[in-house]
Design a protein around this motif. Structure first.
Motif, mmCIF file in Angstrom:
data_model
loop_
_atom_site.group_PDB
_atom_site.id
_atom_site.type_symbol
_atom_site.label_atom_id
_atom_site.label_comp_id
_atom_site.label_asym_id
_atom_site.label_seq_id
_atom_site.Cartn_x
_atom_site.Cartn_y
_atom_site.Cartn_z
ATOM 1 N N GLN A 59 28.971 2.432 -27.804
ATOM 2 C CA GLN A 59 28.815 2.733 -29.223
ATOM 3 C C GLN A 59 29.148 4.183 -29.562
ATOM 4 O O GLN A 59 28.838 4.664 -30.644
ATOM 5 N N GLY A 60 29.811 4.869 -28.623
ATOM 6 C CA GLY A 60 30.330 6.198 -28.911
ATOM 7 C C GLY A 60 29.434 7.364 -28.592
ATOM 8 O O GLY A 60 29.777 8.508 -28.912
ATOM 9 N N GLU A 61 28.308 7.126 -27.945
ATOM 10 C CA GLU A 61 27.423 8.227 -27.569
ATOM 11 C C GLU A 61 27.946 8.908 -26.307
ATOM 12 O O GLU A 61 28.384 8.238 -25.363
ATOM 13 N N VAL A 62 27.885 10.236 -26.293
ATOM 14 C CA VAL A 62 28.386 10.999 -25.151
ATOM 15 C C VAL A 62 27.462 10.841 -23.947
ATOM 16 O O VAL A 62 26.242 11.000 -24.055
ATOM 17 N N GLN A 63 28.053 10.538 -22.813
ATOM 18 C CA GLN A 63 27.311 10.414 -21.564
ATOM 19 C C GLN A 63 27.542 11.593 -20.632
ATOM 20 O O GLN A 63 26.641 12.004 -19.908
ATOM 21 N N ASP A 64 28.755 12.137 -20.664
ATOM 22 C CA ASP A 64 29.083 13.210 -19.729
ATOM 23 C C ASP A 64 30.395 13.845 -20.174
ATOM 24 O O ASP A 64 31.152 13.256 -20.957
ATOM 25 N N HIS A 65 30.665 15.064 -19.707
ATOM 26 C CA HIS A 65 31.973 15.678 -19.941
ATOM 27 C C HIS A 65 32.382 16.472 -18.704
ATOM 28 O O HIS A 65 31.547 16.888 -17.907
ATOM 29 N N TRP A 66 33.700 16.643 -18.574
ATOM 30 C CA TRP A 66 34.273 17.273 -17.379
ATOM 31 C C TRP A 66 35.573 17.959 -17.760
ATOM 32 O O TRP A 66 36.295 17.512 -18.647
ATOM 33 N N TYR A 67 35.847 19.073 -17.078
ATOM 34 C CA TYR A 67 37.057 19.842 -17.385
ATOM 35 C C TYR A 67 37.557 20.520 -16.113
ATOM 36 O O TYR A 67 36.772 20.951 -15.272
ATOM 37 N N THR A 68 38.861 20.600 -15.973
ATOM 38 C CA THR A 68 39.438 21.319 -14.844
ATOM 39 C C THR A 68 40.800 21.881 -15.208
ATOM 40 O O THR A 68 41.524 21.322 -16.035
ATOM 41 N N LEU A 69 41.127 22.997 -14.578
ATOM 42 C CA LEU A 69 42.493 23.499 -14.599
ATOM 43 C C LEU A 69 43.279 22.782 -13.506
ATOM 44 O O LEU A 69 42.695 22.247 -12.562
ATOM 45 N N VAL A 70 44.599 22.792 -13.618
ATOM 46 C CA VAL A 70 45.464 22.168 -12.617
ATOM 47 C C VAL A 70 46.651 23.090 -12.370
ATOM 48 O O VAL A 70 47.308 23.529 -13.324
ATOM 49 N N ASN A 71 46.922 23.374 -11.115
ATOM 50 C CA ASN A 71 48.088 24.192 -10.772
ATOM 51 C C ASN A 71 49.335 23.310 -10.822
ATOM 52 O O ASN A 71 49.475 22.385 -10.032
ATOM 53 N N HIS A 82 48.840 27.224 -25.266
ATOM 54 C CA HIS A 82 47.648 26.848 -24.515
ATOM 55 C C HIS A 82 46.938 28.019 -23.852
ATOM 56 O O HIS A 82 45.785 27.891 -23.427
ATOM 57 N N GLY A 83 47.601 29.180 -23.750
ATOM 58 C CA GLY A 83 46.951 30.373 -23.219
ATOM 59 C C GLY A 83 46.747 30.397 -21.717
ATOM 60 O O GLY A 83 46.059 31.282 -21.199
ATOM 61 N N LEU A 84 47.334 29.452 -20.980
ATOM 62 C CA LEU A 84 47.141 29.381 -19.533
ATOM 63 C C LEU A 84 48.349 29.978 -18.814
ATOM 64 O O LEU A 84 49.421 29.385 -18.789
ATOM 65 N N THR A 85 48.162 31.138 -18.229
ATOM 66 C CA THR A 85 49.241 31.842 -17.544
ATOM 67 C C THR A 85 49.318 31.416 -16.083
ATOM 68 O O THR A 85 48.412 30.770 -15.542
ATOM 69 N N SER A 86 50.383 31.831 -15.431
ATOM 70 C CA SER A 86 50.553 31.523 -14.010
ATOM 71 C C SER A 86 49.430 32.117 -13.175
ATOM 72 O O SER A 86 48.953 31.491 -12.214
ATOM 73 N N SER A 87 48.976 33.317 -13.522
ATOM 74 C CA SER A 87 47.898 33.947 -12.754
ATOM 75 C C SER A 87 46.584 33.185 -12.921
ATOM 76 O O SER A 87 45.802 33.068 -11.976
ATOM 77 N N VAL A 88 46.335 32.667 -14.123
ATOM 78 C CA VAL A 88 45.117 31.884 -14.363
ATOM 79 C C VAL A 88 45.139 30.596 -13.544
ATOM 80 O O VAL A 88 44.116 30.150 -13.015
ATOM 81 N N LEU A 89 46.315 29.994 -13.409
ATOM 82 C CA LEU A 89 46.445 28.704 -12.740
ATOM 83 C C LEU A 89 46.676 28.812 -11.232
ATOM 84 O O LEU A 89 46.660 27.802 -10.529
ATOM 85 N N ALA A 90 46.890 30.007 -10.741
ATOM 86 C CA ALA A 90 47.285 30.186 -9.339
ATOM 87 C C ALA A 90 46.278 29.589 -8.362
ATOM 88 O O ALA A 90 46.656 28.990 -7.347
ATOM 89 N N ASP A 91 44.984 29.750 -8.626
ATOM 90 C CA ASP A 91 43.958 29.265 -7.706
ATOM 91 C C ASP A 91 43.375 27.916 -8.119
ATOM 92 O O ASP A 91 42.392 27.449 -7.534
ATOM 93 N N ALA A 92 43.963 27.290 -9.142
ATOM 94 C CA ALA A 92 43.473 25.984 -9.600
ATOM 95 C C ALA A 92 43.864 24.892 -8.609
ATOM 96 O O ALA A 92 44.836 25.034 -7.863
ATOM 97 N N PRO A 93 43.127 23.788 -8.560
ATOM 98 C CA PRO A 93 43.494 22.684 -7.651
ATOM 99 C C PRO A 93 44.793 22.033 -8.084
ATOM 100 O O PRO A 93 45.177 22.084 -9.259
#
Length: 337
Positions: A59-71, A82-93
């Motif tokens: 019925q649309g109620e929030v149960q959980d949320h998740w966020y990740t960067l990706v290299n 999007h504001g995501l530079t190469s240096s920001v993403l360098a250590d991302a999974p």
């Protein structure tokens, strides 16, 4: 694995039907995964650089949320958006590293996104590259749902849908905040649809099972190939209210009344792409003629009747990403008389 971020998601009570109807449609899904991805671009070989998922109950109620960067292991693309530079993403999974967690959050749920065809296409391609299968069987586009509900929106942008329901956006083009905003806006839309016992515009997702970063071989013209289907029946386009102002000059602006045609697969659902062109005041043509200003195709080397005619008529050919940029600044039609 989820990346830390200064945004603190808050789901509040927003205008719209907050109380679920007493009789909930039994055919509705049992859960949803509201998804947003930021990418290096719109093309077939572009990559995901961040992803967010809000899990909602039936019925649309929030149960959980998740966020990740990706290299993406490549240039991050339009950093100014999007504001995501190469240096920001360098250590991302890498994407294969997030597959287990992402799959757990998508499994047994309907994928919900604003322009779901794009988000699903990007996710399916990344899974295929990772030699995995996305556990998604159906998707729901909130643009299509808004149309079905007849919401009085000036356009199909997420910000317009958010404004309609009084949802405050903190950081546009950030996957986590865009997913939060969409989750807040989807809930009242879902409940209104339930009150009206509306059939949800669900589409089947066809996972990719093979992937190659090399150009795909050309198919014989008589060979059938898969094309995404639409839940909406074919429709008649409204007549363009503006006269044709003449041919488009490469490097210039589009002008209301100019004719555009489309060929081949697009990242944005074709019907939505045509809707955006029509809303901008352009004439969407089904074929290419001497009056056609632009042919939009992501595969200009394909040997189709439209690309052949465009070459013979000197019609400008651009890709989908360039066309989306031109749509942001369409000049008004010249004043009559």
């Amino acid at each position: 694995m989820a990346a830390a971020d200064p945004i603190a998601p808050k789901i509040g009570q927003q205008p719209g039907p907050q109380t679920p109807p007493a009789h909930w449609p039994s055919a509705y899904p049992q859960g949803y995964a509201v998804v947003d991805v930021e990418t290096t671009g719109l093309a077939r070989d572009d990559r995901i650089i961040s992803a967010a998922v809000y899990q909602l109950d039936a019925q649309g109620e929030v149960q959980d949320h998740w966020y990740t960067l990706v290299n993406p292991q490549r240039d991050p693309g339009p950093v100014w958006i999007h504001g995501l530079t190469s240096s920001v993403l360098a250590d991302a999974p890498l994407f294969p590293d997030i597959v287990p967690e992402l799959s757990k959050r998508l499994e047994d749920r309907v994928l919900v996104a604003h322009n779901a065809m794009f988000d699903w296409s990007m996710i399916a391609r990344e899974y295929a590259r990772a030699a995995a299968t996305a556990p998604v069987r159906q998707r729901l586009c909130t643009i299509a749902l808004s149309k079905e509900l007849g919401l009085p929106l000036p356009n199909h942008k997420l910000e317009s849908l958010a404004s309609h329901y009084g949802v405050v956006q903190q950081r546009a083009h950030h996957a986590l905040d865009d997913a939060r905003v969409l989750a807040e806006a989807f809930r009242p839309s879902l409940r209104r649809a339930a009150r009206e016992n509306l059939r949800l515009p669900l589409l089947t997702c066809q996972p990719l099972t093979e992937w190659s970063d090399t150009p795909a071989p050309r198919q014989h013209p008589t060979t059938s190939s898969y094309r995404p289907t639409t839940w909406r029946p074919s429709r008649k386009r409204p007549a363009c209210p503006y006269p044709n102002p003449g041919r488009y000059e490469e490097g210039g602006r589009l002008v209301q009344g100019m004719r555009v045609a489309f060929s081949g697969d697009t990242s944005v659902d074709r019907e939505l792409l045509e809707d955006r062109a029509i809303e901008a005041g352009l004439h969407v043509a089904t074929s290419v003629s001497r009056l056609t200003s632009l042919l939009v195709t992501n595969d200009p080397d394909a040997r189709t009747s439209k690309t052949a005619k465009a070459a013979s008529f000197g019609t400008v050919v651009i890709d989908e990403a360039a066309f989306m940029q031109l749509l942001q600044d369409v000049a008004p039609a010249p004043a009559s008389g």
